[in-house]
Design a protein around this motif. Structure first.
Motif, mmCIF file in Angstrom:
data_model
loop_
_atom_site.group_PDB
_atom_site.id
_atom_site.type_symbol
_atom_site.label_atom_id
_atom_site.label_comp_id
_atom_site.label_asym_id
_atom_site.label_seq_id
_atom_site.Cartn_x
_atom_site.Cartn_y
_atom_site.Cartn_z
ATOM 1 N N VAL A 181 -5.443 2.018 11.149
ATOM 2 C CA VAL A 181 -5.701 1.571 9.785
ATOM 3 C C VAL A 181 -5.384 2.746 8.878
ATOM 4 O O VAL A 181 -5.906 3.846 9.061
ATOM 5 C CB VAL A 181 -7.172 1.142 9.600
ATOM 6 N N THR B 48 -5.391 10.040 1.555
ATOM 7 C CA THR B 48 -4.953 9.145 2.629
ATOM 8 C C THR B 48 -5.972 9.224 3.759
ATOM 9 O O THR B 48 -6.288 10.304 4.238
ATOM 10 C CB THR B 48 -3.566 9.541 3.164
ATOM 11 N N GLY C 259 0.806 -1.218 0.000
ATOM 12 C CA GLY C 259 0.000 0.000 0.000
ATOM 13 C C GLY C 259 0.836 1.264 0.000
ATOM 14 O O GLY C 259 0.297 2.365 -0.043
ATOM 15 N N THR D 37 -5.270 3.876 4.840
ATOM 16 C CA THR D 37 -5.727 3.502 3.508
ATOM 17 C C THR D 37 -5.377 4.614 2.542
ATOM 18 O O THR D 37 -5.694 5.779 2.795
ATOM 19 C CB THR D 37 -7.256 3.269 3.501
ATOM 20 N N ASN D 38 -4.699 4.273 1.453
ATOM 21 C CA ASN D 38 -4.379 5.238 0.402
ATOM 22 C C ASN D 38 -5.245 4.938 -0.808
ATOM 23 O O ASN D 38 -5.355 3.792 -1.228
ATOM 24 C CB ASN D 38 -2.902 5.130 -0.012
ATOM 25 N N ILE E 119 -12.679 -0.646 3.273
ATOM 26 C CA ILE E 119 -11.756 -0.293 4.351
ATOM 27 C C ILE E 119 -11.390 -1.580 5.085
ATOM 28 O O ILE E 119 -12.281 -2.329 5.503
ATOM 29 C CB ILE E 119 -12.412 0.700 5.334
ATOM 30 N N PRO E 120 -10.091 -1.844 5.262
ATOM 31 C CA PRO E 120 -9.701 -3.092 5.937
ATOM 32 C C PRO E 120 -10.071 -3.083 7.425
ATOM 33 O O PRO E 120 -10.259 -2.021 8.024
ATOM 34 C CB PRO E 120 -8.176 -3.127 5.757
#
Length: 141
Positions: free
Chosen positions: A93, A46, A18, A95-96, A83-84
């Motif tokens: 967490v 981000t 990621g 996320t990009n 979204i993980p």
């Protein structure tokens, strides 16, 4: 999940972890000697969730729009993003999201890129980036 960064770039490459390599970061002044113009930028958003506790994987909505100096919509879309899950205590967490944004217009001036983020059960959030489209001949020199 909150928006941590929003930026424009000429290009982006992501690896399996990621992590992103960003080329031409912060291209917010566009020199174009003629109208109409048409080019592409990559929008990088981000997102970060630093809340305590574990969470399940979930989906959310991200919306992007481009508004001309005259106030008309030049580009808009909404996309669902996965979204993980948050697995460990105290581990955020991150996320990009990289989105290709087609820029086109028929006038010089300030264009606005708006990013909106909405996750179920949470208040929405938005950010706006100004992009300056100028004629190099008008800059003097």
């Amino acid at each position: 999940m909150k928006i941590e960064h929003v930026l424009l770039a000429e290009g982006v490459a992501a690896d399996i972890r990621g992590a992103m390599t960003i080329v031409g970061f912060n291209q917010r002044v566009i020199n174009t000697p003629s109208l109409p113009f048409n080019f592409r930028q990559t929008l990088v958003v981000t997102l970060v969730d630093e809340a305590e506790g574990e969470t399940e994987a979930q989906s959310a909505q991200i919306s992007v729009s481009l508004t001309s100096p005259e106030g008309s919509a030049a580009f808009a879309f909404t996309q669902t993003v996965q979204i993980p899950a948050k697995l460990g205590k105290g581990v955020p967490v991150l996320t990009n999201i990289a989105i290709d944004v087609p820029f086109s217009g028929v006038s010089y001036g300030v264009y606005k890129v708006k990013v909106s983020w909405q996750q179920a059960g949470e208040a929405g959030e938005e950010r706006v980036i100004d992009v300056f489209v100028v004629n190099p001949a008008d800059l003097g020199g």
